[in-house]
Design a protein around this motif. Sequence first.
Motif, short mmCIF file in Angstrom:
data_model
loop_
_atom_site.label_atom_id
_atom_site.label_comp_id
_atom_site.label_asym_id
_atom_site.label_seq_id
_atom_site.Cartn_x
_atom_site.Cartn_y
_atom_site.Cartn_z
N HIS A 8 -54.03 -3.28 37.52
CA HIS A 8 -55.41 -3.46 37.04
C HIS A 8 -55.41 -4.02 35.62
N ALA A 9 -56.48 -4.69 35.25
CA ALA A 9 -56.61 -5.29 33.92
C ALA A 9 -56.98 -4.22 32.89
N ASP A 10 -57.07 -4.64 31.64
CA ASP A 10 -57.31 -3.75 30.51
C ASP A 10 -58.63 -3.00 30.65
N ALA A 11 -58.54 -1.67 30.60
CA ALA A 11 -59.72 -0.81 30.70
C ALA A 11 -59.85 0.09 29.48
N GLY A 12 -59.30 -0.35 28.38
CA GLY A 12 -59.43 0.43 27.15
C GLY A 12 -58.53 1.65 27.11
N VAL A 13 -58.94 2.63 26.33
CA VAL A 13 -58.13 3.82 26.07
C VAL A 13 -58.27 4.84 27.22
N PRO A 14 -57.14 5.32 27.74
CA PRO A 14 -57.21 6.34 28.80
C PRO A 14 -57.91 7.60 28.29
N ARG A 15 -58.56 8.29 29.20
CA ARG A 15 -59.27 9.53 28.86
C ARG A 15 -58.44 10.71 29.34
N ASP A 16 -58.51 11.82 28.60
CA ASP A 16 -57.77 13.02 28.97
C ASP A 16 -58.30 13.66 30.25
N ASN A 17 -59.61 13.62 30.44
CA ASN A 17 -60.23 14.19 31.61
C ASN A 17 -60.03 13.24 32.79
N PRO A 18 -59.32 13.69 33.86
CA PRO A 18 -59.02 12.79 34.98
C PRO A 18 -60.27 12.27 35.69
N ILE A 19 -61.33 13.04 35.73
CA ILE A 19 -62.57 12.59 36.39
C ILE A 19 -63.19 11.45 35.59
N LEU A 20 -63.24 11.60 34.26
CA LEU A 20 -63.78 10.54 33.41
C LEU A 20 -62.85 9.32 33.42
N ASP A 21 -61.54 9.56 33.45
CA ASP A 21 -60.58 8.46 33.44
C ASP A 21 -60.72 7.61 34.71
N ALA A 22 -60.97 8.25 35.84
CA ALA A 22 -61.13 7.51 37.11
C ALA A 22 -62.34 6.59 37.07
N LYS A 23 -63.32 6.91 36.22
CA LYS A 23 -64.54 6.10 36.13
C LYS A 23 -64.48 5.05 35.03
#
Length: 189
Positions: A8-23
């Motif tokens: 996948h292309a650049d989606a910014g900074v990963p999030r610690d919360n897996p639910i938020l990261d998936a979105k």
Amino acid sequence: MNLYLMRHADAGVPRDNPILDAKRGLVKEGKQQCMLMAGVLTALKAQIDVIISSPLKRARQSAQFVATEIGFESPIEICPALAPDGDYAAFQQMISKHSSREGVLVIGHNPNLHQFIAKLISGNGNGNGYSSTNSNAGTGGTIRLRKAAIARVDMSRHPSQLQWLIDPRLARTIYNSVTKSSRPKTSRK
């Protein structure tokens, strides 16, 4: 079959919360990467019959941008085997389902996507008598798959053969070098 594997292309900074990261969706740079890499597929005359994406938003968006740019009009399939926690056995089943197609583009995530490529080209778990019980056994090395990079694997060979791997940095370098004139401009009088 030619299997095209795209991170996948650049989606910014990963999030610690897996639910938020998936979105997490693509950022502007990620959208530009998709357009550039779709141009690479078009320039290389890649025949894409099926596009399959991870269920995560950033992969689905990458798939949609590439599909639009290459003129792909069929629905994009979603497959959990391409999610970050997808396993190789499910990935192999997905490939088998589409083995009659000429070109299949899959969009997923690291680390599993580059591990899948390594297994495919080493023959580990590819139906060639190699054991695939240990996910790291027999991979014979590692492949660096940057964001929006695409690898083409020829699945008709045993073991499968990596034909090329192009990332956005290389694509930009090539594009910039061919758009510049190879000879100095001279004035006409």
